[in-house]
Every structure is written in structure tokens, then in C-alpha cells.
Design a protein around this motif. Structure first.
Motif, short mmCIF file in Angstrom:
data_model
loop_
_atom_site.label_atom_id
_atom_site.label_comp_id
_atom_site.label_asym_id
_atom_site.label_seq_id
_atom_site.Cartn_x
_atom_site.Cartn_y
_atom_site.Cartn_z
N ASP A 80 -21.80 2.08 -26.47
CA ASP A 80 -22.80 1.47 -27.34
C ASP A 80 -24.18 1.91 -26.88
N HIS A 81 -25.20 1.49 -27.61
CA HIS A 81 -26.56 1.90 -27.25
C HIS A 81 -27.37 0.70 -26.74
N ASP A 82 -26.71 -0.11 -25.91
CA ASP A 82 -27.44 -1.24 -25.31
C ASP A 82 -28.46 -0.76 -24.28
N ARG A 83 -28.16 0.35 -23.63
CA ARG A 83 -29.09 0.91 -22.66
C ARG A 83 -29.31 2.38 -23.01
N ASN A 121 -35.15 1.82 -23.35
CA ASN A 121 -35.32 1.04 -22.14
C ASN A 121 -36.26 1.74 -21.17
N PRO A 153 -31.62 0.19 -27.23
CA PRO A 153 -31.85 -0.78 -28.28
C PRO A 153 -32.95 -0.30 -29.23
#
Length: 719
Positions: A572-575, A579, A606
Motif C-alpha cells: 500500500d502507499h501508507d508510507r 512522508n 499518503p
């Protein structure tokens, strides 16, 4: 694998080859126009009313139109002939002739005629009473009928001949035949009528001229007679040398000529008499005396007596009586001879004096007549002027009278220089419509319309259709072209080292090696004008090719608005990038490994409220510098250029930009606008990559599938 040599520029291609390739590209448009035209032509042909054309042929001969015997009035040249025949052709197309034909064939009051040609209007000319046209509109109907006939008639001269074809076309074969024959016949009749009118006009003109000339002749004759009477000039008519040629001679001239001849004769007589007179006055005998018979007889008698006397003197003495008698007779004869000679001499002198007197009298008379003749000559000057005027008027009068008689005879004979060679036959088959001809015309029209549409579409088409247009239209160096891959994901295609996609990006990698002094730029950004043009695939493929070249590569997802790199890594593209740009410095927590492709990835992170604000700072430049400490190449998947500020901000931070252009997917004018935005941000554009390229759709039929598919169907031993 090396990049294929770029094809020749469109501007350097031969014209025929350019046209052929345009036709090939838009062949369906041209074919559709041709098929539509053929269908229209076929339907129109079957819907058209059959028409029949009847043709009559006439011969127009050149003729002279002189009304007098004066020569040299009309030039017999080719220009005059051309004017004559052009005039005849104009007369054949005249409105008067058409109306005459309509009147003769009673078409002016024929309802079927006007209905057949669709010329019946609801005006006063076609009003009906008891089922018939009114007489009030006859003149207008005659004009309309003439226009109809002229519209459907054709006058066609045969080249280099005196023949003219008169053709008429109508839906009725018999009607066409009647019109064509009537047209020729009426033209001949009008030609004869014009000649009769011209003859009548010439005759009336000559008649007036004849009367005026007769008046002038009578006046000049009266003037001549009055002057001769006043001056007492008397001339006698005399027959001239030529036939029917009379002249006049004066009495004084005749008398002078007679007296002059008499004077000449008198002078000759006087000279002869003078000669005889001189002979008689001389010592010898004159010729007159010698010719006198009496004197000759006396002399002969004396000679005889003298001979007798001489014989007698032989025997006797002179005193002998017979001798004295003979001597006496001789003496008497001598006296007689002397008297006769004296008389002859007197006669000669008298004749001489008479001759002199006659000569003197005649000479005096001649001198008097000379004076009279000279005076007559002075008085005859004006007389001769009047006489010349009379002669001139008489010659003019005789010539006009003769011509007047000739015109009177010729006026009753119709000499026509126009003849019908072939009367019109009844047409056996329609002259129109002609199916083959109409289809040919429809075919040509369809080709013309299709060609015009093809060239119009070609001019309006701004799509980048083939690799050569990347440089020609956009001004970008071509790094390579990527074929369109269907039925397989780009990641799967890159994993297959024999796929066309791998070959294409290997060629692009090779081209990138020549963009800088140290080879492939260490920091790269891949962008496009708009989304879905293949920039993410290109970024993935460039990173893969560099990794396979044993380079340490990291692929950064710079599109923080629509991220896609994390899908390739299955994370996923959480980080990610956002950032770090927001202040996190630990890069190791922001990356992930893509072991199957051989490089490291960094997701977009994000999605921030405003990505452009994050990119305006110096954090991106710091990130690239830190990454280059650990990696050989940093490849950034940049957002599209149009409508966003992200791409120019990223492009200004990297060493070079690769620009992806979708084949047949975007207009070149939009791409140029996007490139101007990048150039304004001081970005270095390394070149363009043509994505989703299909060789069959190229403008000029480029065969790029040869380079990418070469040897695919062959075994390894044949590679």
C-alpha cells in the motif's frame, strides 16, 4: 538491440509516395466515398427518364453577297470565312429560329409539349378557356417554347468541314426527329427569306439611284445643248473605230481637213505645172511638145520630105523645080511645127498660172479656217466639260440600269447555299441515361470526394501517428517507440525477456546512453501530457532495463495525486514520498523491494491535500541527492504536465526528463503546450518515447513490427 534507423522525413518523400501513403491510410474513407457515389450514380441512372437524340446534318457553303459588280469590296481570306461560319452558327442558335420552329409545329398551343418539359406555370400565358390556351398569352408561350427548344437543341460544327450537326434531345424519339428536321428546314427557309429581303432592298435602292442618275443625265444633256446653241457649236455624229462607239466632230474641223487636203493637192499641181513651165521655156524641146501628136505628125512628115529632098539633091540642083517645091513644103512644115510648139508652151504657162492662183486661194481659205478652228477650240473647252459630264452620267445610268435588270431576274430565283445532307432518323435507342458513363462519372466523383476528404482529414489530424513525427512535429529527439501490447499486463510483459516490449525499452535504454557524457542520466523523470499515455509503464520499464544492466535502481512514484507504483510491488502507499517531503528523514522505512524486477521502489505515500506545496520546497532535491548516494539511478514516475504544477517542479530537480507521447491518442498542439511548460521550468528534456505504437495505423506504413518480432516464430537454432 539498437534503435531502428528513423524513417525519412515526410517533407523529403516523393510527392507520389506521399499521396499513395495518404490514400492507404484513409483508404476506408476513400472507398466509402467511391461506393456511395457509385450507388448514387446507379440509383440516379435507373430513376432518370430515357431521352432520345435525333441528329440532322446540313452543309453550309461559302457564297458571295455582292449586289454590284464592284470588285475588291469583300476580302476573301480565312478570317472572313471564319466570321461567315461563326455567323451561321449563331443564326442556327437564334431565338427567332427556335420560335419559328415552335410556331410551324404548332407547339405554342400544345399542352403536352409544355407538360413534357415541365414548363407549365400558373401565369397568364397558360390560362385555359374551354380546355384550350387563351390567345392573350400566345406571345409569351411562343417565347417560352423557343427557350425550351433552344435548351434541348445542340449545334455542333464538324471540324475542318462545312457540315453542321443539329441535334435535339427529348423523352419522345419521334418528337426529337420532327424538331431536328424542322430546325434544318426552317433555317434554309429563313436563309432564303433573308436573301429575298436583301435583293428587294438592293432593288429599291438601285431604283432610287437610277431615277436620280436619270435626272442628272437629262440635266447635263440640256445644259450641253444650250451651251452649244449659245456658242454656235455644231458637231456632226460620226462612227468610231470600235463597234457601237460613236463620237462627234465639228463642221469647221471637217471643212479644215477637206481644204487642207485640197491645198496639198493644189500645191502638188502647182509644182508640177511649174516644172512643165520651166521645161517649155528652156532651149530644148519640152516633154509636152514631145508628147503632142500633132507636132509629132508634122515632124514625121517633114522628115519624109527632107529624105525625099536629099535623094533628089543627089541627082539635081537645088534650083530644080521639084526640089524647090519640096523645100517649100519643108519650110511650111517647120513653121507649122513652130506654131504648135508655141501654142503648147502657152498652154503650159496658163496651167501654171491657174495652179498658182488655185493654191493661193486655197491657202488663204485654210488660214481663215485655222483662225475659226482655234476660236472654236477656245469655245469648246466648257463644251467638252459638259460633254464629259453627260458621258459619265450616261455610263452610270447604263450600268445601274443593267444591274437593275439583273437583280430583277435574280430576285425571282432562290439561290440557296445551305443543303440538308442527312435528315434526322428516328432514334432506336435512348441517348441518355448511359449506365456505364454515369458509373464512370460517379467513380471519378467518388474518388475526387474521397481524395478531398482524405486530404482534409490528413490536414486536420494532429495525432502523432508514427515515430518520425515526434521530431518533426514536436522537435524532440526520438528515444524509441513502444509497441502496443494487448492481453498482457506491462509487468508480465517485462518479465518475459523475449517480448516486444522488452526489445523496445532496450532500444530506448541504448538511446539514453548517448544523452549525456556519462551515459544514462543518474536522475530521470518520466512524464506525459495527460494520464494514461504510458508514462508509468515507461518508468517501470526504464527502471527494469537499468536493473538488468546490473545497475542499482530505485523507482520513485512522484504522482502523489494518482499513485500507481505500489500496485506493482503489491504494497500500500501508507508510507512513501509524501512522508519524506513532509519531514520524515528515515528513507529505509519508505521503500520496498521489487525482487522479480530487480530494483527498489518508493510509493507516493499518503495523498497530501496539495502535492504542489510539498514539491516547492528543497526536500525533493535533498531526497534525490541522498538516493544517488545509495543507488546508481533514480527514476521518478512524474505526474502528467497539463493542468498540474507537479511535473515542472519535479523536472527542474532531475538531470533529465523522458517525455511519453501516446500514438494516435493526443493532439500535437496539446503536447507542444505541455513541452513549453517544461521548458519554462528549465527542465532538460532528453527526448520522446512514442507509446502504444501500432505500425498498421501509421501515416506512411512504417514496419516497426519487423524489429520487435524478428525471429519470434523461429527456433533457437535459427536465431
Amino acid at each position: 538491440m539498437l534503435t531502428p534507423a528513423p524513417p525519412a522525413n515526410e517533407d523529403t518523400l516523393p510527392f507520389l509516395r506521399q499521396y499513395w501513403r495518404v490514400a492507404v491510410r484513409w483508404r476506408y474513407v476513400i472507398g466509402g466515398a467511391v461506393v456511395a457515389s457509385l450507388l448514387i450514380g446507379l440509383i440516379a441512372t435507373f430513376l432518370m427518364t430515357p431521352k432520345y437524340t435525333a441528329i440532322s446534318t446540313i452543309e453550309i457553303s461559302r457564297e458571295s453577297s455582292q449586289l454590284t459588280n464592284f470588285q475588291g469590296v469583300e476580302r476573301e481570306t480565312s478570317i472572313a470565312d471564319q466570321e461567315f461560319y461563326q455567323t451561321q452558327y449563331g443564326l442556327l442558335r437564334s431565338r427567332v429560329l427556335a420560335e419559328r420552329v415552335a410556331t410551324q409545329l404548332r407547339l405554342v398551343d400544345d399542352k403536352r409539349f409544355f407538360e413534357r418539359f415541365g414548363e407549365r406555370d400558373n401565369d397568364i400565358a397558360f390560362q385555359e378557356v374551354n380546355g384550350r390556351y387563351t390567345a392573350a398569352g400566345r406571345a409569351e408561350r411562343q417565347r417560352i417554347a423557343g427557350e425550351i427548344l433552344l435548351k434541348h437543341a445542340s449545334i455542333e460544327p464538324t471540324r475542318l468541314s462545312r457540315l453542321v450537326n443539329i441535334s435535339f434531345t427529348s423523352p419522345d424519339a419521334e418528337f426529337s426527329q420532327r424538331i431536328a428536321n424542322a430546325w434544318a428546314e426552317n433555317f434554309i427557309q429563313t436563309n432564303l427569306e433573308r436573301k429575298v429581303q436583301a435583293t428587294s432592298y438592293g432593288r429599291n435602292l438601285l431604283q432610287r439611284e437610277l431615277a436620280q442618275t436619270k435626272e442628272r443625265l437629262d440635266g447635263s444633256q440640256r445644259q450641253l445643248v444650250a451651251y452649244a446653241e449659245q456658242q454656235r457649236i455644231i458637231n456632226l455624229p460620226s462612227q468610231g473605230a470600235g463597234e457601237n462607239q460613236t463620237s462627234e466632230r465639228s463642221i469647221v474641223a471637217d471643212e479644215l481637213a477637206t481644204l487642207n487636203a485640197a491645198l496639198s493637192q493644189a500645191t502638188a499641181d502647182r509644182i508640177a505645172a511649174e516644172s512643165r513651165s520651166r521645161e517649155t521655156s528652156g532651149a530644148g524641146q519640152s516633154s509636152e511638145a514631145l508628147r503632142n501628136q500633132a507636132i509629132n505628125a508634122l515632124r514625121q512628115r517633114r522628115a519624109e520630105l527632107s529624105a525625099d529632098y536629099q535623094r533628089m539633091m543627089v541627082q539635081f540642083e537645088p534650083d530644080y523645080p521639084p526640089a524647090r517645091a519640096l523645100q517649100s513644103q519643108i519650110s511650111q512644115l517647120d513653121r507649122s511645127i513652130a506654131r504648135e510648139e508655141s501654142r503648147v508652151a502657152g498652154s503650159v504657162q496658163a496651167e501654171y498660172r491657174q495652179a498658182m492662183d488655185r493654191e493661193s486661194a486655197l491657202r488663204a481659205r485654210v488660214e481663215r479656217l485655222k483662225s475659226s478652228y482655234l476660236d472654236l477650240r477656245r469655245r469648246s473647252i466648257q463644251y467638252n466639260i459638259y460633254q464629259q459630264e453627260v458621258d459619265t452620267n450616261r455610263a452610270l445610268y447604263d450600268g445601274l440600269l443593267q444591274r437593275f435588270k439583273e437583280i430583277g431576274v435574280a430576285g425571282g430565283v432562290g439561290v440557296n447555299n445551305i443543303a440538308i445532307v442527312d435528315p434526322a432518323d428516328l432514334p432506336q435507342k435512348p441517348s441518355s441515361p448511359r449506365l456505364v458513363l454515369n458509373l464512370i462519372v460517379a467513380l471519378l466523383a467518388g474518388l475526387a470526394v474521397g481524395a478531398a476528404a482524405a486530404f482534409a482529414l490528413e490536414q486536420m489530424d494532429e495525432a502523432i501517428a508514427d515515430p518520425a513525427e515526434v521530431e518533426r512535429r514536436l522537435g524532440l529527439p526520438l528515444l524509441g517507440s513502444v509497441p502496443k501490447v494487448e492481453g498482457v499486463a506491462p509487468r508480465d510483459a517485462l518479465l518475459d525477456r523475449k517480448s516486444d516490449l522488452v526489445d523496445a525499452y532496450l532500444a530506448i535504454q541504448t538511446s539514453l546512453g548517448f544523452t549525456t557524457e556519462h551515459g544514462v542520466p543518474r536522475s530521470l523523470a518520466i512524464t506525459s501530457t495527460r494520464p494514461a499515455e504510458g508514462k508509468s509503464t515507461t518508468a517501470l520499464a526504464v527502471a527494469t532495463m537499468l536493473a538488468r544492466a546490473h545497475k542499482k535502481v530505485i523507482l520513485v512514484d512522484g504522482d502523489m495525486r494518482s499513485p500507481s507504483v505500489h500496485h506493482l510491488g503489491g504494497v500500500d502507499h501508507d508510507r512513501g514520498l509524501s512522508n519524506y517531503l513532509a519531514g520524515q528523514d528515515d528513507i529505509s522505512q519508505l521503500t520496498f523491494e521489487m525482487t522479480d524486477l530487480g530494483f527498489t521502489g518508493m510509493s507516493a505515500g499518503p495523498i497530501p491535500p496539495n502535492a504542489a506545496e510539498l514539491l516547492t520546497g528543497h526536500r525533493l532535491q535533498v531526497l534525490i541527492a541522498q538516493l544517488l548516494e545509495s543507488y546508481d539511478h533514480v527514476v521518478i514516475d512524474s505526474p502528467p504536465v497539463m493542468g498540474l504544477a507537479d511535473a515542472p517542479l519535479i523536472a527542474s530537480r532531475v538531470e533529465g526528463v523522458i517525455y511519453a507521447v501516446e500514438s494516435h491518442g493526443i493532439r500535437s498542439s496539446i503536447v507542444k503546450t505541455a513541452l513549453q511548460r517544461l521548458i519554462a521550468s528549465n527542465a532538460r528534456i532528453l527526448g520522446g518515447v512514442l507509446t502504444k505504437f501500432e505500425a498498421r495505423k501509421a501515416h506512411y506504413g512504417y514496419g516497426y513490427e519487423y524489429g520487435y518480432g524478428y525471429g519470434r516464430e523461429k527456433g533457437a537454432g535459427n536465431a
